[in-house]
Enzyme design. Sequence first.
Site, PDB file in Angstrom:
ATOM      1  CB  THR A 199     -25.826  27.284  15.168  1.00  0.00           C
ATOM      2  OG1 THR A 199     -24.442  27.075  15.400  1.00  0.00           O
ATOM      3  CG2 THR A 199     -26.311  28.308  16.172  1.00  0.00           C
ATOM      4  CG  ASP A 200     -22.055  23.672  16.277  1.00  0.00           C
ATOM      5  OD1 ASP A 200     -22.159  24.907  16.097  1.00  0.00           O
ATOM      6  OD2 ASP A 200     -21.100  23.008  15.836  1.00  0.00           O
ATOM      7  CD  GLU A 201     -20.984  29.532  17.262  1.00  0.00           C
ATOM      8  OE1 GLU A 201     -20.986  30.338  18.202  1.00  0.00           O
ATOM      9  OE2 GLU A 201     -20.280  29.644  16.253  1.00  0.00           O
TER      10      GLU A 201
ATOM     11  CE1 TYR B 149     -25.506  33.020  14.320  1.00  0.00           C
ATOM     12  CE2 TYR B 149     -23.857  31.590  15.328  1.00  0.00           C
ATOM     13  CZ  TYR B 149     -24.873  31.783  14.410  1.00  0.00           C
ATOM     14  OH  TYR B 149     -25.269  30.743  13.586  1.00  0.00           O
TER      15      TYR B 149
HETATM   16  N1  LIG Z   1     -22.599  28.594   8.210  1.00  0.00           N
HETATM   17  C1  LIG Z   1     -22.579  27.713   9.201  1.00  0.00           C
HETATM   18  O1  LIG Z   1     -21.550  27.080   9.453  1.00  0.00           O
HETATM   19  C2  LIG Z   1     -23.836  27.448  10.014  1.00  0.00           C
HETATM   20  C3  LIG Z   1     -23.834  26.350  10.878  1.00  0.00           C
HETATM   21  C4  LIG Z   1     -25.008  26.076  11.600  1.00  0.00           C
HETATM   22  C5  LIG Z   1     -26.121  26.871  11.445  1.00  0.00           C
HETATM   23  N2  LIG Z   1     -26.092  27.945  10.615  1.00  0.00           N
HETATM   24  C6  LIG Z   1     -27.325  28.742  10.472  1.00  0.00           C
HETATM   25  O2  LIG Z   1     -27.745  28.578   9.131  1.00  0.00           O
HETATM   26  C7  LIG Z   1     -28.397  29.761   8.676  1.00  0.00           C
HETATM   27  C8  LIG Z   1     -27.721  30.245   7.397  1.00  0.00           C
HETATM   28  O3  LIG Z   1     -26.356  30.503   7.676  1.00  0.00           O
HETATM   29  P1  LIG Z   1     -25.378  31.031   6.552  1.00  0.00           P
HETATM   30  O4  LIG Z   1     -24.014  30.659   6.926  1.00  0.00           O
HETATM   31  O5  LIG Z   1     -25.914  30.654   5.226  1.00  0.00           O
HETATM   32  O6  LIG Z   1     -25.562  32.607   6.770  1.00  0.00           O
HETATM   33  P2  LIG Z   1     -25.389  33.817   5.750  1.00  0.00           P
HETATM   34  O7  LIG Z   1     -24.987  34.964   6.601  1.00  0.00           O
HETATM   35  O8  LIG Z   1     -24.525  33.417   4.591  1.00  0.00           O
HETATM   36  O9  LIG Z   1     -26.849  34.051   5.167  1.00  0.00           O
HETATM   37  C9  LIG Z   1     -27.880  34.615   5.932  1.00  0.00           C
HETATM   38  C10 LIG Z   1     -28.937  35.150   4.974  1.00  0.00           C
HETATM   39  O10 LIG Z   1     -30.015  35.682   5.772  1.00  0.00           O
HETATM   40  C11 LIG Z   1     -30.371  36.954   5.253  1.00  0.00           C
HETATM   41  N3  LIG Z   1     -30.927  37.771   6.348  1.00  0.00           N
HETATM   42  C12 LIG Z   1     -30.272  38.223   7.449  1.00  0.00           C
HETATM   43  N4  LIG Z   1     -31.118  38.942   8.217  1.00  0.00           N
HETATM   44  C13 LIG Z   1     -32.327  38.910   7.604  1.00  0.00           C
HETATM   45  C14 LIG Z   1     -33.603  39.461   7.906  1.00  0.00           C
HETATM   46  N5  LIG Z   1     -33.803  40.198   9.008  1.00  0.00           N
HETATM   47  N6  LIG Z   1     -34.635  39.222   7.060  1.00  0.00           N
HETATM   48  C15 LIG Z   1     -34.444  38.491   5.926  1.00  0.00           C
HETATM   49  N7  LIG Z   1     -33.253  37.967   5.578  1.00  0.00           N
HETATM   50  C16 LIG Z   1     -32.202  38.171   6.411  1.00  0.00           C
HETATM   51  C17 LIG Z   1     -29.089  37.532   4.669  1.00  0.00           C
HETATM   52  O11 LIG Z   1     -29.350  38.538   3.702  1.00  0.00           O
HETATM   53  C18 LIG Z   1     -28.450  36.287   4.069  1.00  0.00           C
HETATM   54  O12 LIG Z   1     -28.891  36.070   2.744  1.00  0.00           O
HETATM   55  C19 LIG Z   1     -28.324  30.756   9.819  1.00  0.00           C
HETATM   56  O13 LIG Z   1     -29.547  30.716  10.501  1.00  0.00           O
HETATM   57  C20 LIG Z   1     -27.192  30.234  10.697  1.00  0.00           C
HETATM   58  O14 LIG Z   1     -27.396  30.597  12.034  1.00  0.00           O
HETATM   59  C21 LIG Z   1     -24.962  28.249   9.881  1.00  0.00           C
END
Ligand SMILES: NC(=O)c1ccc[n+]([C@@H]2O[C@H](COP(=O)([O-])OP(=O)(O)OC[C@H]3O[C@@H](n4cnc5c(N)ncnc54)[C@H](O)[C@@H]3O)[C@@H](O)[C@H]2O)c1
Length: 323
Positions: free
Chosen positions: A123-125, A148
Amino acid sequence: MGRSILVTGGAGFIGSHLVDLLLERPDTAVTVLDKLTYAGSRRNLAPHERNPRFRFVLGDVADPGVVEPLVRAADRGVHAAAESFVDRSIEDSKVFVESNVLGTQVVLEACRESDTPLLFVSTDEVYGAGQPEGVFEEDDPLLPRNPYAASKAGADLLCRSYWITYRLAVTIVRGTNTFGPRQHPEKAIPTFIVSALRGRPIPVYGDGSHRREWLYVRDFVRAVATVMDEGEPGGVYNIGGGFELSNLELARRICEAVGAPESLITFVPDRPGHDVRYGLGWERLSALGWRPAVPFSDGLATTVAWYRDNLSWVEEVVSEGRS
Ligand SMILES: NC(=O)c1ccc[n+]([C@@H]2O[C@H](COP(=O)([O-])OP(=O)(O)OC[C@H]3O[C@@H](n4cnc5c(N)ncnc54)[C@H](O)[C@@H]3O)[C@@H](O)[C@H]2O)c1
């Protein structure tokens, strides 16, 4: 030859859209490994449940006994599973370290054992707070400012170390804020939309001046797939290209899209350590041929329409999270 891809976190927001995209490729099979935390739901994968090229496995990425055979059976992995909500990490960071840092170490170790290439969704964070102007480039230092972001930075650096130490083919994408259908209702855009649809107060942190770049989820997962297909092993790619606006402007745009009065906008106490802005340079990704395709206003209209039609999904997801 067909390809078999393991997607961790595939029942979440971004993961499920990535699964949609990958299964559009007729030669690709997808296995999802997901723990189904409060943020994940089989509902997000419902269209694929009868597809013979799709398989769902319930399990924790921090459990080597579950991860190793799945990695061994896959041609490559995309590691998107994570605890993903900053506010929850401020309340309690332990599970963020367990899932995001330890979970990534387990996935990396399994990939190392079977020499399976991995793409890590960061992530950009991880860069920390940006300046009012300017962008982060991929070689900038990682200076995360909340638990996070720190857990994602730990995972990101572990990925880098596996490339340098073991020459494991790991690529990293660092993504901007993403929005679209099926995002958990605790996140900003769904919170604003659902509040506006219900005529309830729309909570905006602080004075609403914090700025974010928003990218529609289909563009985000197209970027992930582009890096998976074309990225250099060991490479890091920012996924930028989003539409930047302040949180207050965002709330106003959502009121307009929903047809709700701006008087619903309510300022609430700011999040501690709230990063003012990020901003990403994405020349490396652009050199691979990726461009965002969905204008912000179109993505927002689609997202508002989806939440309007799926308020029952919101209620179910929220009530599952309480159980
Ligand atoms: N949403 C954003 O804006 C954004 C931006 C940049 C990066 N990301 C990254 O993208 C990825 C997905 O983000 P998102 O927004 O879809 O998140 P989300 O919270 O909607 O989904 C996360 C998924 O991971 C699963 N999960 C969590 N812990 C787990 C574990 N220990 N074992 C197996 N599964 C597990 C959850 O059940 C869920 O289905 C993350 O890694 C996040 O850091 C998100």
